[in-house]
Scaffold this motif. Structure first.
Motif, PDB file in Angstrom:
ATOM      1  N   ALA A  43       0.838  -1.201   0.000  1.00  0.00           N
ATOM      2  CA  ALA A  43       0.000   0.000   0.000  1.00  0.00           C
ATOM      3  C   ALA A  43       0.877   1.257   0.000  1.00  0.00           C
ATOM      4  O   ALA A  43       0.629   2.214  -0.749  1.00  0.00           O
ATOM      5  CB  ALA A  43      -0.930  -0.006   1.205  1.00  0.00           C
ATOM      6  N   VAL A  44       1.944   1.214   0.787  1.00  0.00           N
ATOM      7  CA  VAL A  44       2.868   2.366   0.839  1.00  0.00           C
ATOM      8  C   VAL A  44       3.516   2.574  -0.533  1.00  0.00           C
ATOM      9  O   VAL A  44       3.625   3.694  -1.046  1.00  0.00           O
ATOM     10  CB  VAL A  44       3.942   2.164   1.937  1.00  0.00           C
ATOM     11  N   ILE A  95       3.931   5.534  -5.836  1.00  0.00           N
ATOM     12  CA  ILE A  95       3.936   5.471  -7.302  1.00  0.00           C
ATOM     13  C   ILE A  95       2.744   6.230  -7.888  1.00  0.00           C
ATOM     14  O   ILE A  95       2.876   7.023  -8.817  1.00  0.00           O
ATOM     15  CB  ILE A  95       3.914   3.997  -7.779  1.00  0.00           C
ATOM     16  N   LEU A  96       1.550   5.959  -7.294  1.00  0.00           N
ATOM     17  CA  LEU A  96       0.335   6.528  -7.888  1.00  0.00           C
ATOM     18  C   LEU A  96      -0.096   7.835  -7.211  1.00  0.00           C
ATOM     19  O   LEU A  96      -1.082   8.441  -7.609  1.00  0.00           O
ATOM     20  CB  LEU A  96      -0.818   5.514  -7.808  1.00  0.00           C
ATOM     21  N   GLY A  97       0.606   8.214  -6.198  1.00  0.00           N
ATOM     22  CA  GLY A  97       0.265   9.452  -5.489  1.00  0.00           C
ATOM     23  C   GLY A  97      -1.084   9.350  -4.789  1.00  0.00           C
ATOM     24  O   GLY A  97      -1.921  10.252  -4.879  1.00  0.00           O
ATOM     25  N   LEU A  98      -1.312   8.245  -4.096  1.00  0.00           N
ATOM     26  CA  LEU A  98      -2.596   8.053  -3.397  1.00  0.00           C
ATOM     27  C   LEU A  98      -2.674   8.909  -2.143  1.00  0.00           C
ATOM     28  O   LEU A  98      -1.638   9.244  -1.551  1.00  0.00           O
ATOM     29  CB  LEU A  98      -2.747   6.583  -2.990  1.00  0.00           C
ATOM     30  N   THR A  99      -3.903   9.222  -1.781  1.00  0.00           N
ATOM     31  CA  THR A  99      -4.084   9.922  -0.510  1.00  0.00           C
ATOM     32  C   THR A  99      -3.999   8.895   0.601  1.00  0.00           C
ATOM     33  O   THR A  99      -4.038   7.682   0.342  1.00  0.00           O
ATOM     34  CB  THR A  99      -5.477  10.588  -0.437  1.00  0.00           C
ATOM     35  N   GLU A 100      -3.962   9.375   1.829  1.00  0.00           N
ATOM     36  CA  GLU A 100      -3.852   8.440   2.956  1.00  0.00           C
ATOM     37  C   GLU A 100      -5.078   7.544   3.042  1.00  0.00           C
ATOM     38  O   GLU A 100      -4.997   6.362   3.351  1.00  0.00           O
ATOM     39  CB  GLU A 100      -3.680   9.249   4.243  1.00  0.00           C
ATOM     40  N   ARG A 101      -6.255   8.172   2.720  1.00  0.00           N
ATOM     41  CA  ARG A 101      -7.496   7.395   2.771  1.00  0.00           C
ATOM     42  C   ARG A 101      -7.483   6.268   1.741  1.00  0.00           C
ATOM     43  O   ARG A 101      -7.856   5.135   2.017  1.00  0.00           O
ATOM     44  CB  ARG A 101      -8.675   8.331   2.522  1.00  0.00           C
ATOM     45  N   GLU A 102      -6.985   6.663   0.501  1.00  0.00           N
ATOM     46  CA  GLU A 102      -6.926   5.661  -0.573  1.00  0.00           C
ATOM     47  C   GLU A 102      -5.951   4.537  -0.193  1.00  0.00           C
ATOM     48  O   GLU A 102      -6.211   3.373  -0.447  1.00  0.00           O
ATOM     49  CB  GLU A 102      -6.481   6.322  -1.890  1.00  0.00           C
ATOM     50  N   ARG A 103      -4.875   4.938   0.451  1.00  0.00           N
ATOM     51  CA  ARG A 103      -3.904   3.921   0.865  1.00  0.00           C
ATOM     52  C   ARG A 103      -4.538   2.943   1.885  1.00  0.00           C
ATOM     53  O   ARG A 103      -4.401   1.732   1.775  1.00  0.00           O
ATOM     54  CB  ARG A 103      -2.705   4.606   1.516  1.00  0.00           C
ATOM     55  N   ASN A 104      -5.305   3.487   2.833  1.00  0.00           N
ATOM     56  CA  ASN A 104      -5.972   2.616   3.813  1.00  0.00           C
ATOM     57  C   ASN A 104      -6.975   1.694   3.138  1.00  0.00           C
ATOM     58  O   ASN A 104      -7.151   0.547   3.545  1.00  0.00           O
ATOM     59  CB  ASN A 104      -6.673   3.460   4.883  1.00  0.00           C
TER      60      ASN A 104
END
Ligand SMILES: Nc1ncnc2c1ncn2[C@@H]1O[C@H](COP(=O)(O)OP(=O)(O)OP(=O)(O)O)[C@@H](O)[C@H]1O
Ligand SMILES: [Mg+2]
Length: 560
Positions: free
Chosen positions: A529-530, A535-544
């Protein structure tokens, strides 16, 4: 020259008796012409003849008590209990009664015990009591081919004799054949010289039991624990006889308040087994010739039909023609050569397997139930083989197996051996069952095994052989003889259970490997997830969300 020869002869003969004297005389020169004297201490044939006489069977076994299982005090105690319980269970089965057996051992002194075995069986007719308990080789089972625990007619009288020899006390029997009959109490000893009973007491008594038999024997013994103990015997016999209720009162029970009840697991008396005639396969030539002499049949064809099992008129005719002996020949007039040809013809003729109703297996289901009651394991399997024949006697092999759970994994597996539902506790190394267990390739069933040894692992194996005549290696009925047919059947039974346990072990191994993999993936989900976050520039919410989704997928695959 002739003189020297006779001298040399005398010296040689003497040398057998006394090496020292022979050497001394050999050095001395020949002195006289006197005929060689009979050496001192030698007996002539006539004198020998005076000493030659019958040996009574009880004298023989009194000297050779080890042959009957009385070779040391702890074994003597076990054998006594065993002979009594075997008889009680046999008697109940003969009478179609669900057995209720009570075994009590009282310790009288350091080395002395009083054993009593009481059953609810059919009882014993008064006139028979002295012969049964006061003479060896008297019984109802030897002359029949039928599955039972006893077969020789020695068991209980030998235990009584051992008791008499070691304590001087008679064997006591109380028996009653029904509620309307008197209860009889006997005390008797065996006269070993004559192999005959001497009755010391014969009374009618009050007995609260409506029917049954109680046998009491006082003996020198030792009460020990372990694999060979009475306690182990009682546990194992109840395992193989789920239809019996056994109450066991060990020595010093009053002190410890221990009366062990092994309850009945099944309410069915084992199927009544039929008595059978010998099957023609494997009957030895000498036995066949004796049968021709003893038969009531008028001719060879009917002798084959009547005195053997599974010989139809057609089969009988086929045997006669193959042997080139007329079917009408009187059995008593059959020559040795003809008998030999008949014997060979029997082996060459296809004859139906012996009837199977003469053998009562414990059954796969009950074996498993019994094993479950004995140990908490992960996996159970059992196999009842079809009957086979050794030396013309039908027999059947059953195997039960428990694996894993509470069983210890680092030791050689435990093997419980049974013959006609009786546990065999001694002579493990000499037994066909052990040979078959060692001879099986357990490595192919996912178990460890060293060359020529038993398998190692958390496993309990139970092997039962049931037969109309169990071929024991000795009168003490401790080990089964190495008949190739028997070993083969045991091995097939072991393989059947082995295959099933191997499937179980493989499945367990696979599951363990998968669990390991899943744990590994689980550990890396947050890292993935990290990575994606970067790579994709996810937000913290998207990562969770990625972590939750991947964990869900993993969880679902775990449940599959
Ligand atoms: N408790 C009993 N109830 C009824 N009959 C009995 C009992 N105990 C013994 N008998 C009878 O006494 C006979 C002799 O018993 P014994 O134990 O000496 O020999 P066996 O059981 O025939 O053979 P084995 O020597 O193999 O034990 C038996 O065959 C049986 O007929
Ligand atoms: Mg017996």
């Amino acid at each position: 020259m002739a003189k020297q020869e006779s001298f040399a002869f005398a010296t040689r003969a003497e040398s057998a008796a006394s090496g020292r004297r022979a050497r001394h005389e050999a050095k001395a020169p020949p002195r006289t012409k006197r005929p060689p004297k009979q050496p001192r201490g030698r007996t002539s044939a006539v004198e020998l003849a005076k000493k030659q006489r019958d040996i009574s069977i009880s004298e023989f076994f009194a000297k050779n008590r080890h042959l009957l299982g009385f070779d040391n005090p702890s074994k003597a105690l076990l054998t006594t209990v065993k002979e009594g319980v075997d008889n009680s269970l046999d008697a109940c089965e003969d009478g179609g009664i669900l057995p209720d057996v009570r075994v009590e051992i009282k310790q009288i002194s350091e080395t002395r015990f009083r054993v009593s075995i009481e059953d609810n069986g059919p009882g014993i007719v008064r006139a028979q009591v002295p012969k049964i308990f006061g003479s060896l080789l008297y019984g109802s089972k030897f002359h029949r081919l039928r599955q039972s625990r006893g077969q020789q007619g020695i068991g209980i009288s030998a235990a009584g004799m051992y008791g008499l020899m070691t304590t001087g006390k008679p064997i006591a029997i109380t028996t009653r054949t029904g509620p309307k009959r008197d209860a009889h109490h006997f005390e008797l000893v065996i006269d070993t010289k004559k192999n005959a009973p001497k009755v010391k007491r014969d009374d009618v008594i009050e007995w609260d039991k409506e029917q049954g038999t109680r046998v009491e024997i006082e003996l020198e013994g030792a009460y020990r624990g372990g694999q060979h103990s009475v306690d182990a015997y009682i546990r194992q016999i109840s395992l193989a006889n789920p239809h019996a209720q056994i109450t066991y009162v060990p020595p010093k029970a009053e002190e410890h308040g221990a009366e062990h009840v092994f309850p009945r697991v099944s309410d069915e008396v084992p199927a009544e087994t039929a008595e059978i005639k010998p099957h023609p396969y494997g009957v030895e030539l000498g036995v066949l010739m004796q049968m021709f002499r003893d038969t009531k049949a008028r001719n060879l064809r009917s002798c084959l039909q009547i005195d053997f099992s599974r010989v139809s008129p057609r089969t009988a005719t086929e045997i006669c023609s193959r042997a080139k002996v007329p079917p009408s020949r009187r059995p008593g007039e059959i020559s040795r050569e003809q008998a030999e040809r008949v014997h060979q013809a029997i082996q060459a003729t296809k004859i139906m397997a012996p009837p199977t109703d003469c053998i009562a297996p414990i059954g796969e289901e009950l074996i498993e139930t019994a094993l479950r009651a004995e140990v908490r394991a992960d996996f159970y399997a059992s196999a009842t083989r079809r009957p086979a024949i050794y030396r013309g006697n039908p027999f059947l092999v059953e195997v039960g197996l428990a694996y894993g759970g509470d069983l210890s994994g680092d030791d050689p597996v435990t093997v419980y051996r049974y013959a006609n539902r009786v546990p065999l506790q001694y002579q493990q190394g000499a037994c066909a069952i052990t040979k078959a267990v060692i001879g099986t390739d357990w490595k192919s069933y996912q178990m460890q095994q060293s060359r020529g040894g038993p398998p190692v692992g958390p496993m309990l194996i139970m092997v039962h052989i049931a037969s109309v005549w169990v071929p024991f290696t000795s009168e003490s009925k401790e080990a089964i003889a190495h008949y190739p047919e028997i070993i083969k059947e045991i091995r097939l039974g072991l393989q059947e259970c082995g295959r099933r346990v191997a499937t179980h072990i493989r499945k367990r191994k696979r599951e363990a490997e998968e669990a390991k993999k899943l744990a590994y993936i689980e550990k890396y989900i947050p890292q993935v997830a990290v990575g994606l976050e970067h790579i994709l520039g996810l937000t913290e919410r998207e990562r969770n969300t990625v972590v939750t989704r991947l964990s869900d997928v993993l969880e679902r695959s775990r449940k599959m």
